[in-house]
Design an enzyme around this catalytic site. Sequence first.
Site, mmCIF file in Angstrom:
data_model
loop_
_atom_site.group_PDB
_atom_site.id
_atom_site.type_symbol
_atom_site.label_atom_id
_atom_site.label_comp_id
_atom_site.label_asym_id
_atom_site.label_seq_id
_atom_site.Cartn_x
_atom_site.Cartn_y
_atom_site.Cartn_z
ATOM 1 N N ALA A 57 3.553 5.183 5.519
ATOM 2 C CA ALA A 57 4.253 5.620 6.732
ATOM 3 C C ALA A 57 5.555 6.351 6.420
ATOM 4 C CB ALA A 57 4.520 4.431 7.647
ATOM 5 N N GLU A 59 6.106 8.472 4.196
ATOM 6 C CA GLU A 59 5.829 9.867 3.847
ATOM 7 C C GLU A 59 5.388 10.720 5.026
ATOM 8 O OE1 GLU A 59 6.108 7.430 0.424
ATOM 9 O OE2 GLU A 59 4.578 7.208 1.988
ATOM 10 N N ILE A 83 3.179 -3.392 8.549
ATOM 11 C CA ILE A 83 3.039 -4.795 8.917
ATOM 12 C C ILE A 83 4.141 -5.593 8.232
ATOM 13 C CG2 ILE A 83 1.498 -6.798 8.875
ATOM 14 C CD1 ILE A 83 -0.840 -4.676 8.747
ATOM 15 N N ALA A 86 7.594 -10.531 3.984
ATOM 16 C CA ALA A 86 8.663 -11.510 3.779
ATOM 17 C C ALA A 86 9.995 -10.872 3.399
ATOM 18 C CB ALA A 86 8.235 -12.513 2.707
ATOM 19 N N THR A 87 10.024 -9.550 3.257
ATOM 20 C CA THR A 87 11.252 -8.859 2.863
ATOM 21 C C THR A 87 11.675 -7.879 3.953
ATOM 22 O OG1 THR A 87 10.139 -6.985 1.814
ATOM 23 C CG2 THR A 87 10.459 -8.971 0.454
ATOM 24 N N HIS A 89 11.775 -4.799 3.813
ATOM 25 C CA HIS A 89 11.091 -3.521 3.608
ATOM 26 C C HIS A 89 10.519 -2.972 4.919
ATOM 27 C CE1 HIS A 89 8.875 -0.541 1.257
ATOM 28 N NE2 HIS A 89 7.776 -0.862 1.914
ATOM 29 N N ARG A 128 -4.578 -3.904 17.889
ATOM 30 C CA ARG A 128 -4.152 -2.586 18.363
ATOM 31 C C ARG A 128 -4.968 -1.447 17.752
ATOM 32 N NH1 ARG A 128 -0.795 -6.335 18.914
ATOM 33 N NH2 ARG A 128 0.834 -6.343 20.487
#
Length: 154
Positions: A57, A59, A83, A86-87, A89, A128
């Site tokens: 995403a 890019e 999605i 745990a970070t 990011h 979705r």
Amino acid sequence: MNIVEGKLSLDGSEKIAVVNSRFNHIITDRLVEGAKDAFLRHGGEEKNLDLILVPGAFEIPMVLSKILESGKYDGICCVGAVIRGATPHFDYISAEATKGIATMALKYHKPVTYGVLTTDTIEQAIERAGSKAGNKGFESMTGLIELLSLYKSL
């Protein structure tokens, strides 16, 4: 009062690109299928629909810029799936993809739609991408079709 709005139909001559993030391809492949389905159902010609694959995403805006700069397409439908993990990011990628897509649409004055899922779980993404919550790729393409018509009338 005069109302100006787009129609959900194509005349078959419109050249459209779908920019798809390959990351989370199990989800994004379904979004592409939905976008293609909407394009064909509303009068598009398959020969006028191109799929452009990007790694993730993040890019999408960079490639979107090159596509819009080329002038080859009447509109672009962007799809992807980010999605949460745990970070942090997720926060950076989703924010930059969103901001970048919006910036490119404004810079080039071309119809661009945002069908990038930003979900907390894989289950939400699956919902979705064609199950309970519909297909956001289909919705993004119908939005693009309406925008194309609206742009022509403005």
